[in-house]
Design an enzyme around this catalytic site. Sequence first.
Site, PDB file in Angstrom:
ATOM      1  N   HIS A 197       0.730  -1.090   0.082  1.00  0.00           N
ATOM      2  CA  HIS A 197       0.097  -0.090   0.014  1.00  0.00           C
ATOM      3  C   HIS A 197       0.887   1.259  -0.085  1.00  0.00           C
ATOM      4  O   HIS A 197       2.159   1.187   0.089  1.00  0.00           O
ATOM      5  CB  HIS A 197      -1.051   0.256   1.170  1.00  0.00           C
ATOM      6  CG  HIS A 197      -0.386   0.653   2.500  1.00  0.00           C
ATOM      7  ND1 HIS A 197      -1.169   1.323   3.327  1.00  0.00           N
ATOM      8  CD2 HIS A 197       0.982   0.178   3.113  1.00  0.00           C
ATOM      9  CE1 HIS A 197      -0.268   1.583   4.473  1.00  0.00           C
ATOM     10  NE2 HIS A 197       0.796   0.958   4.381  1.00  0.00           N
ATOM     11  N   CYS A 213       5.732   6.739   4.625  1.00  0.00           N
ATOM     12  CA  CYS A 213       4.568   5.887   3.919  1.00  0.00           C
ATOM     13  C   CYS A 213       3.853   6.318   2.912  1.00  0.00           C
ATOM     14  O   CYS A 213       3.062   5.517   2.161  1.00  0.00           O
ATOM     15  CB  CYS A 213       3.493   5.891   5.127  1.00  0.00           C
ATOM     16  SG  CYS A 213       3.976   4.978   6.921  1.00  0.00           S
ATOM     17  N   HIS A 259       5.238   0.383  -0.249  1.00  0.00           N
ATOM     18  CA  HIS A 259       5.775  -0.487   0.479  1.00  0.00           C
ATOM     19  C   HIS A 259       4.842  -1.618   1.086  1.00  0.00           C
ATOM     20  O   HIS A 259       3.621  -1.366   0.428  1.00  0.00           O
ATOM     21  CB  HIS A 259       6.204   0.332   1.748  1.00  0.00           C
ATOM     22  CG  HIS A 259       5.323   0.890   2.529  1.00  0.00           C
ATOM     23  ND1 HIS A 259       4.621   1.983   2.294  1.00  0.00           N
ATOM     24  CD2 HIS A 259       4.888   0.536   3.769  1.00  0.00           C
ATOM     25  CE1 HIS A 259       3.818   2.444   3.315  1.00  0.00           C
ATOM     26  NE2 HIS A 259       4.036   1.521   4.122  1.00  0.00           N
ATOM     27  N   HIS A 316       3.462  -4.714   4.282  1.00  0.00           N
ATOM     28  CA  HIS A 316       3.203  -5.070   5.603  1.00  0.00           C
ATOM     29  C   HIS A 316       2.593  -6.481   5.697  1.00  0.00           C
ATOM     30  O   HIS A 316       2.071  -6.976   4.814  1.00  0.00           O
ATOM     31  CB  HIS A 316       2.351  -4.240   6.617  1.00  0.00           C
ATOM     32  CG  HIS A 316       2.510  -2.836   6.600  1.00  0.00           C
ATOM     33  ND1 HIS A 316       3.702  -2.505   7.379  1.00  0.00           N
ATOM     34  CD2 HIS A 316       2.063  -1.666   6.230  1.00  0.00           C
ATOM     35  CE1 HIS A 316       3.916  -1.224   7.365  1.00  0.00           C
ATOM     36  NE2 HIS A 316       2.986  -0.938   6.684  1.00  0.00           N
ATOM     37  N   ASP A 329      -5.053 -10.403   0.630  1.00  0.00           N
ATOM     38  CA  ASP A 329      -3.584 -11.376   0.457  1.00  0.00           C
ATOM     39  C   ASP A 329      -2.743 -11.009  -0.759  1.00  0.00           C
ATOM     40  O   ASP A 329      -3.278 -11.617  -1.624  1.00  0.00           O
ATOM     41  CB  ASP A 329      -3.808 -12.507   1.133  1.00  0.00           C
ATOM     42  CG  ASP A 329      -2.469 -13.085   1.506  1.00  0.00           C
ATOM     43  OD1 ASP A 329      -1.583 -12.717   1.905  1.00  0.00           O
ATOM     44  OD2 ASP A 329      -2.276 -14.351   1.172  1.00  0.00           O
ATOM     45  N   HIS A 330      -1.640 -10.471  -0.646  1.00  0.00           N
ATOM     46  CA  HIS A 330      -0.797 -10.536  -1.812  1.00  0.00           C
ATOM     47  C   HIS A 330      -1.303  -9.545  -2.886  1.00  0.00           C
ATOM     48  O   HIS A 330      -1.216  -9.876  -3.912  1.00  0.00           O
ATOM     49  CB  HIS A 330      -0.367 -11.917  -2.433  1.00  0.00           C
ATOM     50  CG  HIS A 330       0.875 -12.574  -1.611  1.00  0.00           C
ATOM     51  ND1 HIS A 330       0.438 -13.208  -0.320  1.00  0.00           N
ATOM     52  CD2 HIS A 330       1.946 -12.957  -1.812  1.00  0.00           C
ATOM     53  CE1 HIS A 330       1.409 -13.795   0.126  1.00  0.00           C
ATOM     54  NE2 HIS A 330       2.467 -13.585  -0.531  1.00  0.00           N
TER      55      HIS A 330
END
Lengths: 137, 137, 137, 137, 137, 137
Positions: E14, E33, E39, E41, E79-80
Site C-alpha cells: 500500500h 508511508c 511498501h 506489511h 492477501d498478496h
Amino acid sequence: MVYITRKEHFNSAHRLFRPEYSDEENLRVFGKCSNPLWHGHNYLLMVTVKGEPKPETGFVMDLKKLSQIIADKVLDKLDHKNINLEVDFMKGELASTENLAIGIWNELEPGINAAGATLHSVRLEETENNIVEYLGK
Amino acid sequence: MVYITRKEHFNSAHRLFRPEYSDEENLRVFGKCSNPLWHGHNYLLMVTVKGEPKPETGFVMDLKKLSQIIADKVLDKLDHKNINLEVDFMKGELASTENLAIGIWNELEPGINAAGATLHSVRLEETENNIVEYLGK
Amino acid sequence: MVYITRKEHFNSAHRLFRPEYSDEENLRVFGKCSNPLWHGHNYLLMVTVKGEPKPETGFVMDLKKLSQIIADKVLDKLDHKNINLEVDFMKGELASTENLAIGIWNELEPGINAAGATLHSVRLEETENNIVEYLGK
Amino acid sequence: MVYITRKEHFNSAHRLFRPEYSDEENLRVFGKCSNPLWHGHNYLLMVTVKGEPKPETGFVMDLKKLSQIIADKVLDKLDHKNINLEVDFMKGELASTENLAIGIWNELEPGINAAGATLHSVRLEETENNIVEYLGK
Amino acid sequence: MVYITRKEHFNSAHRLFRPEYSDEENLRVFGKCSNPLWHGHNYLLMVTVKGEPKPETGFVMDLKKLSQIIADKVLDKLDHKNINLEVDFMKGELASTENLAIGIWNELEPGINAAGATLHSVRLEETENNIVEYLGK
Amino acid sequence: MVYITRKEHFNSAHRLFRPEYSDEENLRVFGKCSNPLWHGHNYLLMVTVKGEPKPETGFVMDLKKLSQIIADKVLDKLDHKNINLEVDFMKGELASTENLAIGIWNELEPGINAAGATLHSVRLEETENNIVEYLGK
C-alpha cells in the site's frame, strides 16, 4: 549455502510412560507427563533445509513445496492425533520430544532429498520453554 | 479503577463430541477435534481482576496471591489432565474453549471476591489463532 | 546427537561502567546503560544441552532436572538482584550481557556434566533486540 | 568466542517474477508472490556478529554501533521501499528472501570488519513462518 | 455473553497519499508511508464475535466457519494484493489502517450476522507497534 | 469511534517498599520485589487513543505524533532510569505497576488532548505474565 526454515504447528495428545512400569514408577520417572488419561500440546515445528539458491527462482527450495511435504508426511499423521496410539512412525517408541523430532526427521528426509535439497534441522517446541533440535546422525 | 492481569499456562487433552452422536456425526459437527483418541493443547490463560490500588501496597491485588488462587482452583485440576474425564467442573459439559472459560470463571470468582477484588475477565487461548474471552453474566 | 533447550527468565538491575572512569567517560562509552542509579531488564535465558536420548526415558536429560540446576545455580543468584553488587560470579566483571552469558556457562557446566549431559549453548536475551550466545571455549 | 545478535525491522514491497516470463508463467512458478501490482512484508532481520568480549567494555562490539551500521547500509535502503525497483544491491536479482539475505550480508560485512568484529549470520524472517539464514560463503 | 476471536494474516502492499497532493506534500503529511513505489506489511487481523455458546456444540460460532468467512470476504481480496489498486472495498479510500479496519468490518458483518452471531471487534496490527481496533458504529 | 494503539518499551530499575517498614516487613509484604539493592524490568507500554479517522489523512491521530508524545513525556523520564529515585511523577508513590500506569496516564493525557484525540487506555506489561491496564477515572 543458505538455510531456509518453514514453521508449522500441530496439536496432539500423548503421555510418557513405559508399559512395563507400574503407574507409581511411571509417575516417579516421568512426573505428571505420565498421566494415564493423557495430556497434550500445541507443538511448534521448525524444519530447516539447506542448499544453494537456484538461479531461475532465487529459492533454495520452494517453501510451498516444503510445506506440502511437511503436511503429507508429518502434520496429517500427528495433528489432532494421539502420538502413542495413532502415529505409525512412533509405534514402540517413548513419546518424548527427542524421539518425536528424530521420527519427524526420518519422515521428512526422503521427500526433501527427492526435491533436490538437504534437510538440516528439525526443531520441535513442546511448550515455549521446552525445545528439542535434531540435526541428523 | 485499574485492571490487572495474570497470565498462566496449562497443557491438557480433550475432545469435542456428544456421546449420543455416532463417530460420523461427531466428525461432521466437530471436525478433527472429535478424534476419539484425544488430542491436546498448550492453553494460555489470562485472568483479569479490577479494583482500586490499595494505598499501603500500590496493588489492586497481590499478583502472587492471584497466581496462587489460579494454581489451586484451575491449574491443579487442568494441567496435564484430560478435560473430559478428570476435571470436576467440566463433568457433563462439552469441552469447548467457551465452556472451559465459563467453568474457570466459576472456579475463580469466590476466591477473588474473598480477597477483596473483582473478577473482570477470563481469556483463554486454545491456540494462538483461537481465543475465547468471558466477562461473566 | 540431540539438542534440548530450557527457557527461563529473571529480572535484575545492573549498570555498565568502569569504576576508574568519571561519570562523563562512562556515559560516553556505555551510553544510558551507565546510569549510576541503575536500570534493569527481564532477561530471557535459553540453556541448550546435547546428548543421545537415553533408551529408558527417551530424554537427553530430564528437563525438570535441568530446570532445577538452572534455578539453583543461576536464577536464585540473579533474579530480583543487582548484578553488579549481589552476584558472586560477576564480582569484578563488567556487567555486560556477554560477560553474564560466560558467567552463567561457568555456573551451569559442572552440574550438567555431573548429570551425564553436555552443555552446548547459553543464550541470553537482554531485550528482544539484543541477544548474546556463548558456546564455551 | 561469543555471538551477539541485533534484531531490526523493515517494511517493504516486492514481487517475485522473471521479466522474460509471461504473467501466467510467473504465476505458475512463483504463485501469488508474482502479483504484478506488488505485495509486501514486515521483514524481521537478525544480524549476528562474533568475537571475544573486549576487556575494557565487556562487549564483542557495541550494539549501538552495530545497529547504526545496519541502519546506514540496510534499513535506509530497504525500509518503506520497493525491493525490485529501489534497492541498489538487489538490481537484477530475483527479490527472494534468500537473495535478499545474501545482499544484506554483502552490504554489512565491510563495516563490521572495519569495526573489528566478524559477521557470522544474517537471518531474515519474511513472515513468522518463512525464515532464511545465510552464514556467508 | 462470550467473545471468540480468530487470528488471521495477510501480506499486502500500500501507500498513504492524496492524489491531489504533490509528492512533497504527501511526504510531509504521510512521511515515508507515502513512497510512490509502494511498501508493504504482514497484517495481523483479529476478528472477535460475541454470543451465547450453543448447547448442542458449546460454540458461540464454529471458528472454522468464521475463518471461512474471513477468507472469502477479506483474505482473498487483500492477501498478496495492492490495497490501493486492487481491493474493491477500499476504492477511493485512504489506505490507512483505520480505514482498512472499518472496511473489513463492513465486509464481515453480513456473513457473521447470517451465521447467527454478532461481530464485536476488528483489530488490525500493521506492525507489532501500530495497532487499530474498530468496534462498529 | 476507532481505537489506535502505539506499543513502546523502556527498561528501568525499581523496588517495592514502604520507607517506614523494616526490611523484614517489606520482604513479607512485597516479597523479592522489595530487594533494597533494586531489580528491573523491560516494561512494555501500550497507549490506546480513540477518535474518528480524519477525512484528510485517514488517521485518528498520526502515530508518529503519538509516539513523539510518549517519548517526550514518558520514555525520556523512565528509560534506563530508577523509578523510585529519578522519575518526577512517581515521587512519593509506591513504584507498583498500577501506580506507574496511572502516572503515565497523567503524563500523557494533556498532550493527547492538545492533539485533538482522546486517551482511552494505558496498558503496562511489567513481565509477560504481569499486566496492568488503566482506563482513567
